[in-house]
Design an enzyme around this catalytic site. Sequence first.
Site, PDB file in Angstrom:
ATOM      1  N   GLU A  82      -7.677  -4.894  -0.172  1.00  0.00           N
ATOM      2  CA  GLU A  82      -8.285  -5.616  -1.288  1.00  0.00           C
ATOM      3  C   GLU A  82      -8.314  -7.130  -1.078  1.00  0.00           C
ATOM      4  OE1 GLU A  82      -6.650  -4.661  -5.093  1.00  0.00           O
ATOM      5  OE2 GLU A  82      -7.132  -2.542  -4.904  1.00  0.00           O
ATOM      6  N   HIS A 115       0.853  -1.189   0.000  1.00  0.00           N
ATOM      7  CA  HIS A 115       0.000   0.000   0.000  1.00  0.00           C
ATOM      8  C   HIS A 115       0.885   1.234   0.000  1.00  0.00           C
ATOM      9  CE1 HIS A 115      -3.025   2.955   1.420  1.00  0.00           C
ATOM     10  NE2 HIS A 115      -3.895   2.134   0.881  1.00  0.00           N
TER      11      HIS A 115
END
Lengths: 392, 392
Positions: free
Chosen positions: A327, A274
């Site tokens: 996700e 991320h």
Amino acid sequence: MTTTPTAAPRPPQLAPPGLEGVAVAETEIGDVRGEEGFFHYRGYNAAELASLLSFEQVWHLLIEGELPDPQQLARFREHTSELRSVPEGIAPLLSQIAAGSEFVPLNALRTAVSLAADRLGLRPVLDIGPEEVREQALRMTALAPVLLMGLYRAHQGKPTVEPDPDLGYAAAYLQMLTGQRPLPAHARALEQYLILTMDHGFNASTFTARVITSTGADMGSALVGAIGALSGPLHGGAPSRALQTLDEIGSADRAYDYLRQKVEAGDRLMGFGHRVYKTDDPRSTLLRQVALEMGGEQAQFAQHVEQTALRVLNELKPGRRLYTNVEFYAGVVMNTAGIPREMFTPTFASSRTVGWTAAICEQAAHNRLIRPSAVYVGPTPPVPLPDGYTYG
Amino acid sequence: MTTTPTAAPRPPQLAPPGLEGVAVAETEIGDVRGEEGFFHYRGYNAAELASLLSFEQVWHLLIEGELPDPQQLARFREHTSELRSVPEGIAPLLSQIAAGSEFVPLNALRTAVSLAADRLGLRPVLDIGPEEVREQALRMTALAPVLLMGLYRAHQGKPTVEPDPDLGYAAAYLQMLTGQRPLPAHARALEQYLILTMDHGFNASTFTARVITSTGADMGSALVGAIGALSGPLHGGAPSRALQTLDEIGSADRAYDYLRQKVEAGDRLMGFGHRVYKTDDPRSTLLRQVALEMGGEQAQFAQHVEQTALRVLNELKPGRRLYTNVEFYAGVVMNTAGIPREMFTPTFASSRTVGWTAAICEQAAHNRLIRPSAVYVGPTPPVPLPDGYTYG
């Protein structure tokens, strides 16, 4: 006619690429602390809110600025349930909007939100007071999933399902999708996902909503811009890709070889890493727990793949601090709750509408036009027209 | 579940309000030099381009990066004329989009552009090459006025007028509006207005288009966001307001008293003053000339009002450097050319689509996600949940 400029004024300083680290606003809505693996809504730990509270409680917090007491909550539930009604004349158009040869739900939602905002007569935020802006925020957030499910079912050739007024946002979301009351466990799992993705600092779609609002435009304009920005591949929020990786791996014994080959080939592992989090993403931590509590083979398999992926990343990219992101389990949770893959990103858009509208309310209340500049780097003006160049 | 953050990382520096003077990109498209009363497209004096060249020549310059030679221009005219065709299935929907109780042309255009982009299958700019992005830029710019006029005529209860392939952009714009070939002088006057408003530095709608494009989204998403930003009252570009002032004054002998009372009451005079220009706005200089050349009483009257307004401003606000801006004569030119007032801002949106799409092409070619941050100023996290506060 020709103006001959003499000394050019001092050009503005070029900001860091992509405005990274440049703060363009003050906000009371929330923040992300990537190094700490922490994000919050109005100061409250967002993962804790998702773990303990309902969609409506957190929605109220983000738009009204405080958690509702029981009376406020009852009124809020009733009011936002009423706000799900589709404006007159829109329903018959949904099937036509969804009738393209390829159905792209976010595109269809963008068109439907634009149309609905027009029909609702949303006026420029500059011309209305903060109360009316907040009311529009609730209206558009309540309406978005109704439009979305109308579009989706029209595309499937199925009749629209009216939202059940007795159901909260998350349960009604599934009920409008499938036509049936969802299992409470499924509705609750989805609700936790939705709360976790309502807002996440100053992401690109939220910034888009603020830029459009800063011109004083109506909320519909800001929302279609935000939906457009969310549709970009660089925005993030495509849980279907991580699920696709699980499909490709197929069985637990294939995970290590598959993942190792993928990383060695230089491919990115979907669901890991991320931009901001350099430790566990608090959203993935909760979503793992939610997925496992829902039960089913897929969650177990996903956990095996996750552990294997982290081992592979540690072996091949030591020190890179690549952790599981939102996700990875989001797809498992939505899939188990019965949401088809093409509706994963639109589901994210639906919950993020809470964050967008909160940002629009805040921007409208403390408005100033957001209008940066650019540095011109082309040929020095005035460039003369080529000899003999004439109208044609 | 609860994360207790310890030391917060250093917050980012707050940028100047509204990012004023902060350069967020390098561009070769053009620039505005407000102190000099000069703006340019790719280095060429924009007022000179509008004075001497055609819409297509300048459109080619902005998108392709260079003025076309005669062969290139002939191909470009033919190609962009073909690109006016409305995608299948859209035409019957225009009347339904325009069927709201209140017709707001920019809202309707926003919806129609969203729908058309979807039907054309515009893919994320991140997934396609620069040639395809440029082709989409031409397609959407050629299509926008066709959609707009279809919506407008549907709202009027009139049948759609197919664009005449023998007419250039400006003449076809009027022909699709009225159903008749325009007078050459009217088409040329409008063409000059359109060229003058194709681009104007890094305005808020162009910035919006860039922010959305920076996520890698499709051109349709960027354009609906830009149309939304343009609709905001703070964006600028509402020539109907200046025309309304002329109406209110009514006759030349009333101008001085009316304007003096207005300024003394602290009201802004529409059509005067600009954020950037601190001298004659080069657009107003050319549009004054265009309006007077078109003839008619309104232009003479407008010039009288302009001179009176500048005298009043000089008397009551000496040293404030308030000059006539683009809006003052834009309304006179469009009105004389036969454009109804409610279509003034949509006409501006049509020409500005050239600048938006040029910016989208440039952003896509050198892309990086535009994602600034915000400074959180609310209660210090983590705020504990109120005692006994539970799910509800």
